[in-house]
Design a protein around this motif. Structure first.
Motif, PDB file in Angstrom:
ATOM      1  N   ALA A   1       5.581   2.704 -17.426  1.00 23.74           N
ATOM      2  CA  ALA A   1       6.653   3.708 -17.505  1.00 23.74           C
ATOM      3  C   ALA A   1       7.693   3.521 -16.402  1.00 23.74           C
ATOM      4  O   ALA A   1       8.790   4.073 -16.458  1.00 23.74           O
ATOM      5  CB  ALA A   1       6.059   5.121 -17.417  1.00 23.74           C
ATOM      6  N   MET A   2       7.357   2.717 -15.387  1.00 24.58           N
ATOM      7  CA  MET A   2       8.262   2.491 -14.260  1.00 24.58           C
ATOM      8  C   MET A   2       9.000   1.162 -14.368  1.00 24.58           C
ATOM      9  O   MET A   2       9.679   0.738 -13.445  1.00 24.58           O
ATOM     10  CB  MET A   2       7.450   2.525 -12.947  1.00 24.58           C
TER      11      MET A   2
ATOM     12  N   GLY B   1       0.797  -1.221   0.000  1.00 24.45           N
ATOM     13  CA  GLY B   1       0.000   0.000   0.000  1.00 24.45           C
ATOM     14  C   GLY B   1       0.828   1.269   0.000  1.00 24.45           C
ATOM     15  O   GLY B   1       0.304   2.354  -0.251  1.00 24.45           O
ATOM     16  N   ASP B   2       2.129   1.145   0.268  1.00 21.48           N
ATOM     17  CA  ASP B   2       2.980   2.345   0.310  1.00 21.48           C
ATOM     18  C   ASP B   2       3.132   2.963  -1.079  1.00 21.48           C
ATOM     19  O   ASP B   2       3.222   2.266  -2.090  1.00 21.48           O
ATOM     20  CB  ASP B   2       4.400   1.994   0.794  1.00 21.48           C
ATOM     21  N   ARG B   3       3.216   4.266  -1.088  1.00 21.95           N
ATOM     22  CA  ARG B   3       3.673   4.998  -2.263  1.00 21.95           C
ATOM     23  C   ARG B   3       5.183   5.173  -2.104  1.00 21.95           C
ATOM     24  O   ARG B   3       5.641   5.634  -1.057  1.00 21.95           O
ATOM     25  CB  ARG B   3       2.967   6.362  -2.332  1.00 21.95           C
ATOM     26  N   VAL B   4       5.946   4.756  -3.108  1.00 24.98           N
ATOM     27  CA  VAL B   4       7.405   4.835  -2.970  1.00 24.98           C
ATOM     28  C   VAL B   4       8.002   5.587  -4.160  1.00 24.98           C
ATOM     29  O   VAL B   4       7.485   5.517  -5.282  1.00 24.98           O
ATOM     30  CB  VAL B   4       8.057   3.424  -2.865  1.00 24.98           C
ATOM     31  N   ARG B   5       9.074   6.327  -3.863  1.00 21.70           N
ATOM     32  CA  ARG B   5       9.869   6.978  -4.926  1.00 21.70           C
ATOM     33  C   ARG B   5      11.312   6.510  -4.768  1.00 21.70           C
ATOM     34  O   ARG B   5      11.871   6.600  -3.669  1.00 21.70           O
ATOM     35  CB  ARG B   5       9.781   8.503  -4.798  1.00 21.70           C
ATOM     36  N   LEU B   6      11.852   5.958  -5.840  1.00 20.28           N
ATOM     37  CA  LEU B   6      13.217   5.435  -5.792  1.00 20.28           C
ATOM     38  C   LEU B   6      14.032   6.226  -6.800  1.00 20.28           C
ATOM     39  O   LEU B   6      13.814   6.125  -8.011  1.00 20.28           O
ATOM     40  CB  LEU B   6      13.209   3.938  -6.126  1.00 20.28           C
ATOM     41  N   ILE B   7      14.934   7.036  -6.275  1.00 18.02           N
ATOM     42  CA  ILE B   7      15.701   7.918  -7.150  1.00 18.02           C
ATOM     43  C   ILE B   7      17.034   7.254  -7.463  1.00 18.02           C
ATOM     44  O   ILE B   7      17.860   7.046  -6.565  1.00 18.02           O
ATOM     45  CB  ILE B   7      15.916   9.291  -6.492  1.00 18.02           C
ATOM     46  N   LEU B   8      17.203   6.918  -8.728  1.00 18.24           N
ATOM     47  CA  LEU B   8      18.446   6.265  -9.147  1.00 18.24           C
ATOM     48  C   LEU B   8      19.408   7.296  -9.696  1.00 18.24           C
ATOM     49  O   LEU B   8      19.083   8.047 -10.614  1.00 18.24           O
ATOM     50  CB  LEU B   8      18.187   5.213 -10.223  1.00 18.24           C
TER      51      LEU B   8
ATOM     52  N   TYR C   1      11.881   6.743 -10.067  1.00 15.78           N
ATOM     53  CA  TYR C   1      10.809   5.754 -10.226  1.00 15.78           C
ATOM     54  C   TYR C   1       9.804   5.997  -9.113  1.00 15.78           C
ATOM     55  O   TYR C   1      10.184   6.143  -7.955  1.00 15.78           O
ATOM     56  CB  TYR C   1      11.371   4.334 -10.111  1.00 15.78           C
ATOM     57  N   GLU C   2       8.536   6.019  -9.450  1.00 15.49           N
ATOM     58  CA  GLU C   2       7.542   6.226  -8.393  1.00 15.49           C
ATOM     59  C   GLU C   2       6.317   5.375  -8.687  1.00 15.49           C
ATOM     60  O   GLU C   2       5.819   5.343  -9.818  1.00 15.49           O
ATOM     61  CB  GLU C   2       7.162   7.704  -8.280  1.00 15.49           C
TER      62      GLU C   2
END
Ligand SMILES: [Cu+2]
Length: 439
Positions: free
Chosen positions: A126-127, A99-106, A146-147
């Motif tokens: 797109a992710m 359920g989490d919203r996550v943003r992974l910045i590479l 990526y989100e």
């Protein structure tokens, strides 16, 4: 110094005498859990890897991942030049909740373009991390965010989708916790990444084009440098395996029967839980196993492919040739001793051989190879293991140490305090140490 080791051994012996596993289970069940609330999923421990921390931005969990070259010490005498994330190979373990919203910045600090694929996640196209398809390749020096929202739970992983980059090590665990812990709840939860490497003697760079693997790792370490899994007798244990490589690995646990409770696609229904002691973790697959640690002891956990539980001794040989003619006891031992002296390890003198061993075609196979390196891999998790325990620990292998509660508490306290007990001088249990096989 060895008093506590002796104590551990005798306590394990005493518990064994009690025999009946169910009795042990009942006896220790009340004390088995360190958990305040069994409905909250436990954090996964990935031995020899760090967890990736995050910040919160407007309710979104934000993770920073840096793809970069990494120097990884996979054995006391072997450091390789691989690629990974945030200075680690495999990359740090990511843990989020369903359920989490996550943003992974590479951020790409590699000398070539890359992208990250979130293996098995049902997320917007797109992710997906596919260069030229779902996104432009992430150029060296640039970043990509990526989100997505995670709606699954289970053992997942992230990796570069470029095959050669994968074989350079670009993978990490991505654990999606359910909102409520699965039942029966576990008391220990571990994650292990399986990898293989082709690194020629005196080289540090993996040959990603090779099909012949000479180094096989759990979480970026070969045994005996792998950190044991410490569990309390009577507790319920989950171990999650992820395999990225070119071989499938049959992972075997000694002394226990387990069930496979999850795959790379999440939890399996209980009707699928047949008893096993070896689980085949195929390439690109994840397998979660669960068992009740009802049998006290120092149990091997290892890939059962024979060449996968060996280390590349040719690295110790350096530029010397292995003299296969040296099958005379004295000469062979002298040769092994020079190797051991070079690297400061102990060449164990030695598992017994027969008087007429040289007359037997095929001899030697494992004779003369026992090399203990207890001091070189000393850490609190190894406290209390018998002298030269490390001599037969090799390759894709670790230990599950099932410790009676008081001894479990001792080792956990040592881990918290960073206390390493002095090496013991006595050899115990001696499955390899019959008459004639002195120390
Ligand atoms: Cu294997």
């Amino acid at each position: 110094m060895s008093s506590r080791r002796t104590f551990i051994q005798s306590a394990i012996g005493a518990a064994t005498v009690l025999g009946c596993p169910s009795r042990l289970l009942g006896m220790n069940r009340k004390r088995a859990s360190d958990r305040p609330n069994s409905s909250t999923p436990l954090k996964v421990i990935s031995p020899d890897l760090q967890a990736l921390s995050f910040t919160i931005d407007n309710g979104v969990k934000v993770f920073q991942l840096t793809a970069e070259p990494v120097k990884r010490k996979i054995a006391p005498w072997k450091t390789i030049d691989c690629w990974g994330f945030n200075g680690s190979c495999p990359g740090p373990t990511i843990q989020v909740n369903q359920g989490d919203r996550v943003r992974l910045i590479l951020e790409n600090r590699l000398p070539e373009s890359t992208a990250i694929h979130w293996h098995g996640l049902e997320i917007p196209y797109a992710m997906d991390g596919m260069p030229y398809l779902s996104q432009k390749p992430i150029a060296p020096g640039s970043r990509f965010a990526y989100e997505f929202t995670v709606h699954q739970n289970g053992t997942f992983f992230y990796h570069s989708h470029s095959p050669m980059q994968q074989m350079m090590g670009m993978v990490g665990l991505f654990i999606l916790h359910p909102q409520q812990a699965h039942t029966p709840a576990v008391d220990h939860d571990f994650g292990v990444v399986l990898q293989e490497w082709a690194v020629l003697p005196n080289n540090t760079v993996p040959n990603t084009a090779s099909m012949e693997w000479n180094w096989l790792t759990f979480n970026g370490a070969v045994s005996p440098m792998t950190t044991p899994l410490i569990v309390r007798l009577g507790s319920r244990v989950r171990i999650r395996f992820v395999n990225i490589g070119m071989d499938h690995h049959p992972i075997h646990l000694h002394g226990h029967t387990f069930v496979v409770t999850g795959t790379e696609a999440g939890r399996q229904p209980e009707t699928m839980w047949g008893p096993m002691n070896t689980v085949l973790v195929g390439v690109a697959q994840a397998r979660d196993i669960e068992f009740v640690a009802n049998n006290p002891g120092e149990w091997m956990l290892h890939c059962h492919m024979p060449h996968h539980n060996m280390n590349a001794m040719s690295d110790l040989l350096g530029d010397r040739m292995m003299m296969t003619a040296d099958t005379e006891d004295d000469r062979a031992l002298r040769q092994m001793q020079t190797l051991a002296d070079d690297v400061g390890f102990e060449h164990v003198h030695h598992a017994p051989i027969a008087a007429g061993a040289n007359q037997v075609p095929g001899f030697p196979q494992d004779a003369f190879m026992d090399m203990g390196m207890d001091e070189a891999v000393a850490k609190p998790q190894n406290n209390g293991l018998p002298r030269n325990w490390s001599a037969m620990m090799m390759g894709m292998m670790s230990l599950v140490r099932v410790l009676p509660p008081d001894l479990y508490d001792d080792v956990m306290r040592d881990i918290r305090n960073g206390y390493i007990s002095p090496a013991s001088s006595a050899t115990d249990h001696s499955n390899h140490h019959n008459e004639g096989g002195g120390e």
